[in-house]
Design an enzyme around this catalytic site. Structure first.
Site, PDB file in Angstrom:
ATOM      1  N   CYS A 160       0.924  -1.085   0.032  1.00 14.87           N
ATOM      2  CA  CYS A 160      -0.111  -0.076   0.034  1.00 14.87           C
ATOM      3  C   CYS A 160       0.796   1.328   0.029  1.00 14.87           C
ATOM      4  CB  CYS A 160      -0.825  -0.013   1.160  1.00 14.87           C
ATOM      5  SG  CYS A 160      -1.924  -1.238   1.406  1.00 14.87           S
ATOM      6  N   GLY A 182      -0.402   0.602  -5.118  1.00 13.34           N
ATOM      7  CA  GLY A 182      -1.737   0.169  -4.874  1.00 13.34           C
ATOM      8  C   GLY A 182      -2.879   0.411  -5.671  1.00 13.34           C
ATOM      9  N   ASN A 216       0.511   0.632   6.043  1.00 14.68           N
ATOM     10  CA  ASN A 216       1.183  -0.083   4.987  1.00 14.68           C
ATOM     11  C   ASN A 216       2.116  -1.030   5.620  1.00 14.68           C
ATOM     12  OD1 ASN A 216       4.086   0.908   3.052  1.00 14.68           O
ATOM     13  ND2 ASN A 216       2.728  -0.957   2.530  1.00 14.68           N
ATOM     14  N   GLY A 217       1.947  -2.391   5.300  1.00 13.05           N
ATOM     15  CA  GLY A 217       2.445  -3.472   5.800  1.00 13.05           C
ATOM     16  C   GLY A 217       1.599  -4.841   6.344  1.00 13.05           C
ATOM     17  N   TYR A 244      11.975  -3.738  -6.272  1.00  8.18           N
ATOM     18  CA  TYR A 244      10.699  -3.675  -7.328  1.00  8.18           C
ATOM     19  C   TYR A 244       9.962  -2.734  -7.108  1.00  8.18           C
ATOM     20  CZ  TYR A 244       6.114  -5.223  -8.779  1.00  8.18           C
ATOM     21  OH  TYR A 244       5.049  -5.155  -9.684  1.00  8.18           O
TER      22      TYR A 244
HETATM   23  P1  AMP Z   1       6.037 -14.027 -12.426  1.00  9.10           P
HETATM   24  O1  AMP Z   1       7.213 -14.497 -12.291  1.00  9.10           O
HETATM   25  O2  AMP Z   1       5.246 -14.153 -13.660  1.00  9.10           O
HETATM   26  O3  AMP Z   1       5.079 -14.206 -11.230  1.00  9.10           O
HETATM   27  O4  AMP Z   1       6.135 -12.512 -12.556  1.00  9.10           O
HETATM   28  C1  AMP Z   1       7.259 -11.707 -12.238  1.00  9.10           C
HETATM   29  C2  AMP Z   1       6.942 -10.208 -12.659  1.00  9.10           C
HETATM   30  O5  AMP Z   1       6.196  -9.651 -11.525  1.00  9.10           O
HETATM   31  C3  AMP Z   1       8.536  -9.431 -12.718  1.00  9.10           C
HETATM   32  O6  AMP Z   1       8.501  -8.829 -13.763  1.00  9.10           O
HETATM   33  C4  AMP Z   1       8.122  -8.463 -11.244  1.00  9.10           C
HETATM   34  O7  AMP Z   1       8.453  -7.078 -11.730  1.00  9.10           O
HETATM   35  C5  AMP Z   1       6.644  -8.398 -11.008  1.00  9.10           C
HETATM   36  N1  AMP Z   1       6.385  -8.640  -9.741  1.00  9.10           N
HETATM   37  C6  AMP Z   1       7.520  -8.965  -8.602  1.00  9.10           C
HETATM   38  N2  AMP Z   1       6.839  -9.032  -7.539  1.00  9.10           N
HETATM   39  C7  AMP Z   1       5.412  -8.683  -7.772  1.00  9.10           C
HETATM   40  C8  AMP Z   1       4.377  -8.525  -6.668  1.00  9.10           C
HETATM   41  N3  AMP Z   1       4.265  -8.658  -5.366  1.00  9.10           N
HETATM   42  N4  AMP Z   1       3.088  -7.919  -7.399  1.00  9.10           N
HETATM   43  C9  AMP Z   1       3.025  -7.735  -8.739  1.00  9.10           C
HETATM   44  N5  AMP Z   1       4.277  -8.158  -9.481  1.00  9.10           N
HETATM   45  C10 AMP Z   1       5.426  -8.376  -9.130  1.00  9.10           C
END
Ligand code: AMP
Length: 457
Positions: free
Chosen positions: A2, A28, A102-103, A243
């Site tokens: 969030c 979010g 957030n958390g 990320y």
């Molecule tokens: P996947 O391996 O298909 O689950 O997706 C990996 C991709 O999702 C990578 O390109 C990341 O940038 C992105 N990603 C990493 N962590 C998250 C997260 N918690 N929520 C949404 N996308 C994510």
């Protein structure tokens, strides 16, 4: 995950919170909300969806007053309901309490059971609601004392913005998992998950809220602070640098752009790709890491994948078929760049492996001769209990497969992940003081008993 934003001692508090939430939308996209307080009267707007779609400058006129907080929420699709939209707002005999969190709390289930045994009635499935109940019962006189009392025995990750009466109170858990920065805008005090939200309102960064610190701000701009516990070794979430946060932000006092470039450079040293024609990123989250990789390997950086900006992180689908289709809707490959080339594709993480497999297929269909994948975080082998929405262990590709097996499954010619030490050495202020449980299995707390029910972000 969030995003939270709050401001006190400003005549346009709600309008600035609205702006601030635009800059925290990446944290979010499921729901958003704003609460504002004027002379003891409290008003709230909450909606499912994006800040730009659901709130207008016009709607901000219903939220007058010098104090406001706002929230953007991300969780898994199933638990996305308006009841769980924040800020939470309750009215009780002592006045009102509004809270943005957030958390993730790791003992919310136990605390909730205790409160229910004592007669409390809950109106959401959010872990954060236990803090609101505790606050309503707190005996301390000052708002910061009440929050310290309410947080006693609460475990896990929280960066909080709370309005009690007309006092804005900010708090960070003693291990400092989630970021929270404090800024100034003339006489006003501003708090935000990331500094990009201070930039958009024209505020300057003053400092991070310290782990375990509670800061109270009165509507005249006066500030008091207390420390909840003796300073401990922090456990800042390293995935914020990898990320989550925006590259134009500073979080935990460090630049996200600098962190990602350093991760990319380090990755290039650990897993070079000799003979490749060029490097490209999976936009947008790995752009800076790909720049670092290209720089350190003396290879050109190309824009070989184009992302559709009208598809957000919310487009993550609950079914496998939906996820496969998602990749095609969200990304397209540029044939003129890729045809006949040996390429390095840099991404920040592989979670389930679905996105990556789809991307590799796209890149190959566009004519790439060899695809070498490089990842600027180590294999994710365990879920996060502290606010990042990583799936259960069974769905994590690296929890169940070796790097060689993953390479085969996603269809690449070679695969290299940055090492744990490499990642921790590359981020600002490393290598110690970070939580890396999802990579290392070293969880700083015991896992929650019912994590999936109370996952919030
Ligand atoms: P996947 O391996 O298909 O689950 O997706 C990996 C991709 O999702 C990578 O390109 C990341 O940038 C992105 N990603 C990493 N962590 C998250 C997260 N918690 N929520 C949404 N996308 C994510």
């Amino acid at each position: 995950m969030c995003g939270i934003f709050g401001i006190s001692a400003h005549a346009d508090a709600a309008a600035l919170t609205h702006l601030g939430l635009y800059s925290l939308q990446h944290r979010g996209q499921e729901s958003a909300g704003i609460v504002a307080v004027k002379d003891g009267a409290v008003n709230v707007l909450r909606a499912m969806g994006l800040v730009s779609d659901k709130f207008s400058a016009e709607s901000m006129r219903t939220l007058s007053g010098p104090v406001a907080i706002g929230h953007t929420r991300y969780s898994t699709a199933g638990s996305s309901t308006i009841e769980n939209a924040q800020p939470a707002l309750v009215r009780f005999k002592g006045g009102h309490i509004a809270l943005a969190h957030n958390g993730n709390l790791t003992n919310a289930t136990e605390v909730r059971r205790q409160l229910e045994d004592q007669g409390s009635i809950f109106s959401s499935t959010m872990d954060s609601e236990v803090i609101v109940h505790r606050l309503a019962r707190a005996q301390a006189e000052r708002p910061e004392g009440k929050l310290a009392e309410a947080l006693q025995g609460i475990e896990g990750a929280y960066s909080l913005l709370v309005i009690i009466g007309d006092t804005l109170v900010a708090a960070r858990d003693p291990l400092g998992w989630r970021p929270l920065v404090m800024g100034r805008l003339n006489g006003a005090i501003v708090f935000a998950s990331e500094s990009c939200a201070l930039d958009i309102v024209g505020a300057t960064i003053e400092r991070e809220v310290a782990p375990g610190e509670i800061v109270a701000v009165e509507p005249d701009g006066s500030v008091r602070t207390i420390q909840m516990s003796a300073p401990a070794e922090p456990r800042r979430c390293v995935f914020e640098y990898v990320y989550f946060a925006r590259p134009d932000s500073r979080v935990f006092g460090g630049s996200v752009d600098r962190a990602r470039r350093a991760l990319g450079r380090r990755l290039a040293r650990e897993h070079p790709a000799p003979g490749a024609d060029f490097v490209f990123s999976v936009p947008d989250s790995s752009n800076s890491a790909a720049l670092g990789f290209a720089e350190a390997s003396d290879l050109p950086l190309e824009l070989a994948l184009i992302r559709n900006h009208y598809v957000g992180r919310t487009f993550i689908q609950p079914t496998q078929q939906g996820r496969d289709e998602k990749v095609k809707v969200k990304y397209n490959a540029v044939r003129e760049i890729l045809a006949g080339k040996s390429v390095v594709m840099v991404d920040d993480s592989i979670v389930r492996g679905t996105t990556t497999r789809g991307l590799v297929a796209l890149v190959r269909a566009a004519g790439a001769r060899e695809v070498h994948m490089r990842v600027s975080s180590p294999p994710i082998t365990g879920p996060c209990y502290y606010g990042i929405d990583t799936p259960d262990r069974e769905q994590l590709i690296a929890a169940n497969h070796s790097v060689e097996e993953i390479a085969r499954r996603i269809g690449v010619d070679s695969l290299g992940y940055i090492s744990l030490d490499g990642m921790l050495g590359a981020v600002p202020d490393g290598p110690s003081g970070f939580c890396h449980a999802c990579f290392s299995g070293q969880y700083p707390t015991k896992p929650p008993t019912v994590p999936e029910k109370l996952r919030l972000g």
